[in-house]
Design a protein around this motif. Structure first.
Motif, mmCIF file in Angstrom:
data_model
loop_
_atom_site.group_PDB
_atom_site.id
_atom_site.type_symbol
_atom_site.label_atom_id
_atom_site.label_comp_id
_atom_site.label_asym_id
_atom_site.label_seq_id
_atom_site.Cartn_x
_atom_site.Cartn_y
_atom_site.Cartn_z
ATOM 1 N N ALA A 18 -5.154 7.611 -2.768
ATOM 2 C CA ALA A 18 -4.980 5.806 -3.420
ATOM 3 C C ALA A 18 -4.129 5.195 -4.301
ATOM 4 N N GLY A 19 -3.786 4.059 -3.422
ATOM 5 C CA GLY A 19 -2.876 3.640 -4.765
ATOM 6 C C GLY A 19 -3.562 2.020 -5.531
ATOM 7 N N VAL A 20 -2.813 0.767 -5.159
ATOM 8 C CA VAL A 20 -2.677 -0.357 -5.389
ATOM 9 C C VAL A 20 -2.074 -1.110 -4.843
ATOM 10 N N ILE A 21 -2.150 -2.540 -4.488
ATOM 11 C CA ILE A 21 -1.557 -3.426 -3.870
ATOM 12 C C ILE A 21 -1.777 -4.819 -4.059
ATOM 13 N N PHE A 22 -0.467 -6.073 -3.032
ATOM 14 C CA PHE A 22 -1.009 -7.016 -3.963
ATOM 15 C C PHE A 22 -0.454 -7.737 -2.771
ATOM 16 N N ALA A 23 -1.927 -8.533 -2.515
ATOM 17 C CA ALA A 23 -1.825 -9.655 -1.815
ATOM 18 C C ALA A 23 -1.412 -10.845 -1.899
ATOM 19 N N ASN A 24 -0.444 -11.068 -1.720
ATOM 20 C CA ASN A 24 0.193 -13.226 -1.624
ATOM 21 C C ASN A 24 0.614 -13.648 -0.389
ATOM 22 N N ASP A 25 0.172 -14.744 -0.415
ATOM 23 C CA ASP A 25 0.792 -15.205 1.127
ATOM 24 C C ASP A 25 1.182 -13.968 2.651
ATOM 25 N N GLY A 26 0.476 -13.575 2.681
ATOM 26 C CA GLY A 26 0.694 -12.946 3.909
ATOM 27 C C GLY A 26 1.762 -11.769 3.543
ATOM 28 N N LYS A 27 2.097 -11.153 2.122
ATOM 29 C CA LYS A 27 2.906 -10.522 1.638
ATOM 30 C C LYS A 27 1.985 -9.080 1.031
ATOM 31 N N LEU A 28 2.274 -8.345 1.345
ATOM 32 C CA LEU A 28 1.822 -6.517 0.714
ATOM 33 C C LEU A 28 2.732 -6.146 -0.261
ATOM 34 N N ARG A 29 3.176 -6.046 -1.109
ATOM 35 C CA ARG A 29 3.555 -5.421 -1.966
ATOM 36 C C ARG A 29 2.363 -4.622 -2.677
ATOM 37 N N GLY A 30 2.973 -2.789 -3.161
ATOM 38 C CA GLY A 30 2.280 -2.010 -4.107
ATOM 39 C C GLY A 30 2.930 -1.411 -3.919
ATOM 40 N N GLY A 31 1.667 0.035 -4.537
ATOM 41 C CA GLY A 31 1.938 1.986 -4.239
ATOM 42 C C GLY A 31 1.302 2.734 -5.673
ATOM 43 N N SER A 32 1.808 3.799 -5.804
ATOM 44 C CA SER A 32 1.152 4.808 -6.220
ATOM 45 C C SER A 32 2.164 5.246 -7.313
ATOM 46 N N SER A 33 2.364 6.951 -7.287
ATOM 47 C CA SER A 33 2.600 7.632 -8.564
ATOM 48 C C SER A 33 4.141 7.819 -7.948
ATOM 49 N N ALA A 34 3.760 8.380 -6.126
ATOM 50 C CA ALA A 34 4.812 8.950 -5.079
ATOM 51 C C ALA A 34 5.392 7.617 -4.253
ATOM 52 N N PHE A 35 4.834 6.742 -3.952
ATOM 53 C CA PHE A 35 5.457 5.882 -2.361
ATOM 54 C C PHE A 35 5.088 4.443 -3.000
ATOM 55 N N ALA A 36 5.836 3.712 -1.942
ATOM 56 C CA ALA A 36 6.049 1.937 -2.553
ATOM 57 C C ALA A 36 5.368 1.384 -1.300
ATOM 58 N N TYR A 37 4.910 0.377 -0.855
ATOM 59 C CA TYR A 37 4.139 -0.170 -0.074
ATOM 60 C C TYR A 37 4.770 -1.558 -0.049
ATOM 61 N N VAL A 38 5.374 -2.099 1.259
ATOM 62 C CA VAL A 38 5.679 -3.093 1.250
ATOM 63 C C VAL A 38 5.469 -3.846 2.850
ATOM 64 N N GLY A 39 4.810 -4.585 3.258
ATOM 65 C CA GLY A 39 4.572 -4.940 4.463
ATOM 66 C C GLY A 39 3.675 -7.190 4.239
ATOM 67 N N SER A 40 2.670 -6.859 5.486
ATOM 68 C CA SER A 40 2.657 -8.359 5.721
ATOM 69 C C SER A 40 1.378 -8.668 6.832
ATOM 70 N N PHE A 41 0.878 -9.502 6.570
ATOM 71 C CA PHE A 41 -0.688 -9.460 7.204
ATOM 72 C C PHE A 41 -0.070 -10.661 7.464
ATOM 73 N N GLN A 42 -1.219 -11.014 8.461
ATOM 74 C CA GLN A 42 -2.229 -12.255 9.115
ATOM 75 C C GLN A 42 -3.572 -12.236 8.657
#
Length: 108
Positions: A18-42
């Motif tokens: 599990a972790g957290v992720i922030f979605a804003n204007d087609g972008k995804l940013r987030g992570g957990s204590s060990a991983f970073a998440y960076v992406g995009s969506f439509q």
């Protein structure tokens, strides 16, 4: 519309995490204590498609990768409605491991 801060619970046949992720204007940013998440969506209506790269930033034996790899690129698709999203996908680096995630909105 996928927008705001979400709790993300995900799994492969190897394990859950599990972790957290922030979605804003087609972008995804987030992570957990060990991983970073960076992406995009439509998003079209309720349908979501996108890609997210997951990169290990801290070697933590208590939080191993659900893929068993420290960096993966996940292509996903799914649906969002009323602050809840469910997506499925695969990572190019581990195509035999099915990925599933549930995002629950927790804030703006």
């Amino acid at each position: 519309m996928l927008q705001g801060l979400y709790k993300v619970e995900f799994e492969t046949p190897r394990r859950k995490a599990a972790g957290v992720i922030f979605a804003n204007d087609g972008k995804l940013r987030g992570g957990s204590s060990a991983f970073a998440y960076v992406g995009s969506f439509q998003q079209t209506g309720y349908t979501i498609t996108g890609v997210v790269t997951v990169t290990q930033h801290t070697n933590d034996p208590d939080h191993p990768s659900v893929f068993g790899i420290n960096k993966v690129r996940i292509d996903f698709q799914g649906a969002e409605k009323d602050g809840l999203a469910s997506v499925d996908g695969t990572a190019a680096e581990a195509p035999s491991l099915h990925f599933k995630a549930v995002l629950t909105r927790i804030g703006d």
